[in-house]
Design a protein around this motif. Structure first.
Motif, PDB file in Angstrom:
ATOM      1  N   VAL A 185      13.260  12.842  41.225  1.00  0.00           N
ATOM      2  CA  VAL A 185      12.092  12.332  40.681  1.00  0.00           C
ATOM      3  C   VAL A 185      12.094  10.758  41.018  1.00  0.00           C
ATOM      4  O   VAL A 185      11.124  10.336  40.333  1.00  0.00           O
ATOM      5  CB  VAL A 185      12.237  12.680  39.108  1.00  0.00           C
ATOM      6  N   GLY A 186      13.168  10.406  41.520  1.00  0.00           N
ATOM      7  CA  GLY A 186      12.881   9.037  42.130  1.00  0.00           C
ATOM      8  C   GLY A 186      13.398   7.965  41.061  1.00  0.00           C
ATOM      9  O   GLY A 186      13.184   6.704  41.412  1.00  0.00           O
ATOM     10  N   TRP A 187      14.351   8.400  40.114  1.00  0.00           N
ATOM     11  CA  TRP A 187      14.672   7.493  39.160  1.00  0.00           C
ATOM     12  C   TRP A 187      15.977   6.903  39.654  1.00  0.00           C
ATOM     13  O   TRP A 187      17.116   6.905  39.050  1.00  0.00           O
ATOM     14  CB  TRP A 187      14.945   8.117  37.718  1.00  0.00           C
ATOM     15  N   SER A 188      15.816   5.831  40.472  1.00  0.00           N
ATOM     16  CA  SER A 188      17.128   5.406  41.349  1.00  0.00           C
ATOM     17  C   SER A 188      17.697   4.115  40.300  1.00  0.00           C
ATOM     18  O   SER A 188      18.727   3.919  40.611  1.00  0.00           O
ATOM     19  CB  SER A 188      16.584   4.739  42.548  1.00  0.00           C
ATOM     20  N   MET A 189      16.876   3.484  39.418  1.00  0.00           N
ATOM     21  CA  MET A 189      17.676   2.480  38.428  1.00  0.00           C
ATOM     22  C   MET A 189      18.738   3.236  37.745  1.00  0.00           C
ATOM     23  O   MET A 189      19.714   2.616  37.554  1.00  0.00           O
ATOM     24  CB  MET A 189      16.592   1.986  37.699  1.00  0.00           C
ATOM     25  N   TYR A 190      18.784   4.595  37.397  1.00  0.00           N
ATOM     26  CA  TYR A 190      19.747   5.271  36.672  1.00  0.00           C
ATOM     27  C   TYR A 190      21.073   5.666  37.607  1.00  0.00           C
ATOM     28  O   TYR A 190      22.027   5.611  37.382  1.00  0.00           O
ATOM     29  CB  TYR A 190      19.047   6.621  36.141  1.00  0.00           C
ATOM     30  N   THR A 191      20.497   6.107  38.935  1.00  0.00           N
ATOM     31  CA  THR A 191      21.401   6.535  39.912  1.00  0.00           C
ATOM     32  C   THR A 191      22.260   5.440  40.369  1.00  0.00           C
ATOM     33  O   THR A 191      23.343   5.802  41.208  1.00  0.00           O
ATOM     34  CB  THR A 191      20.879   7.653  40.869  1.00  0.00           C
ATOM     35  N   ARG A 192      21.970   4.255  40.618  1.00  0.00           N
ATOM     36  CA  ARG A 192      22.770   3.109  41.186  1.00  0.00           C
ATOM     37  C   ARG A 192      24.062   2.978  40.655  1.00  0.00           C
ATOM     38  O   ARG A 192      24.926   2.329  41.139  1.00  0.00           O
ATOM     39  CB  ARG A 192      21.969   1.963  41.067  1.00  0.00           C
ATOM     40  N   ASP A 193      24.083   3.171  39.229  1.00  0.00           N
ATOM     41  CA  ASP A 193      25.604   3.098  38.670  1.00  0.00           C
ATOM     42  C   ASP A 193      25.719   4.195  37.731  1.00  0.00           C
ATOM     43  O   ASP A 193      25.519   4.434  36.499  1.00  0.00           O
ATOM     44  CB  ASP A 193      25.525   2.196  37.501  1.00  0.00           C
ATOM     45  N   PRO A 194      26.198   5.427  38.487  1.00  0.00           N
ATOM     46  CA  PRO A 194      26.502   6.782  37.729  1.00  0.00           C
ATOM     47  C   PRO A 194      27.452   6.625  36.597  1.00  0.00           C
ATOM     48  O   PRO A 194      27.230   7.397  35.490  1.00  0.00           O
ATOM     49  CB  PRO A 194      27.433   7.415  38.856  1.00  0.00           C
ATOM     50  N   ALA A 195      28.422   5.624  36.622  1.00  0.00           N
ATOM     51  CA  ALA A 195      29.389   5.560  35.255  1.00  0.00           C
ATOM     52  C   ALA A 195      28.528   5.070  34.122  1.00  0.00           C
ATOM     53  O   ALA A 195      28.709   5.487  32.914  1.00  0.00           O
ATOM     54  CB  ALA A 195      30.434   4.600  35.443  1.00  0.00           C
ATOM     55  N   ARG A 196      27.469   4.297  34.244  1.00  0.00           N
ATOM     56  CA  ARG A 196      26.537   3.578  33.221  1.00  0.00           C
ATOM     57  C   ARG A 196      25.667   5.007  32.861  1.00  0.00           C
ATOM     58  O   ARG A 196      25.394   4.803  31.582  1.00  0.00           O
ATOM     59  CB  ARG A 196      26.085   2.564  33.859  1.00  0.00           C
ATOM     60  N   LEU A 197      25.287   5.628  33.639  1.00  0.00           N
ATOM     61  CA  LEU A 197      24.121   6.758  33.415  1.00  0.00           C
ATOM     62  C   LEU A 197      25.208   7.597  32.524  1.00  0.00           C
ATOM     63  O   LEU A 197      24.585   8.140  31.326  1.00  0.00           O
ATOM     64  CB  LEU A 197      23.739   7.337  34.690  1.00  0.00           C
ATOM     65  N   GLU A 198      26.464   7.986  32.850  1.00  0.00           N
ATOM     66  CA  GLU A 198      27.321   8.813  32.250  1.00  0.00           C
ATOM     67  C   GLU A 198      27.696   8.310  30.661  1.00  0.00           C
ATOM     68  O   GLU A 198      27.643   9.048  29.745  1.00  0.00           O
ATOM     69  CB  GLU A 198      28.483   9.146  32.846  1.00  0.00           C
TER      70      GLU A 198
END
Length: 135
Positions: A21-34
């Motif tokens: 869905v293009g939410w790259s701000m979340y995927t730039r830092d996978p550990a933070r998203l987790e």
């Protein structure tokens, strides 16, 4: 047939969904998203078979406020009622919470979707929303 569950999705599933869905701000830092998912009040996934096709994430105290932080549905599964199912499933788990809030992009499709799901714009309730971004 889509099933809504609180089964924790794997990070590869989550990253694929956010990227779709293009939410790259979340995927730039996978550990933070987790960490964000782990510390959320609730995360529900929508599955078709074993495939994660949608996700809703809420933060808050679960007693007085419920803030819908994320609602995502794979693009090829959008407009099938999955987003609405996710909202309904989340709200059903917190029936006594009075304040149910979300902040989203201001575009006609988004407005239409949330209005159809029973949300109203804040000014219609005699309140105002404020936003503070550190960037």
């Amino acid at each position: 047939m889509v099933t809504i569950t609180d089964q924790k999705p794997t990070m590869p599933e989550v990253l694929a969904l956010y990227k779709s869905v293009g939410w790259s701000m979340y995927t730039r830092d996978p550990a933070r998203l987790e960490r964000a998912l782990t510390h959320s009040l609730m995360v529900l996934g929508a599955y078709e078979g074993k495939q994660l096709v949608g996700l809703i994430r809420a933060v808050g105290d679960g007693e007085t406020i419920l803030f819908i932080q994320d609602l995502l549905v794979l693009p090829e599964y959008q407009r099938r009622g999955i987003g609405k199912q996710l909202i309904e499933a989340l709200l059903a788990r917190f029936p006594e919470v009075r304040q149910r809030v979300l902040l989203t992009d201001d575009d006609p499709k988004t407005r239409s979707f949330y209005k159809a799901a029973g949300f109203v714009e804040s000014q219609q309730m005699g309140v105002i929303a404020f936003y503070h971004d550190q960037h």
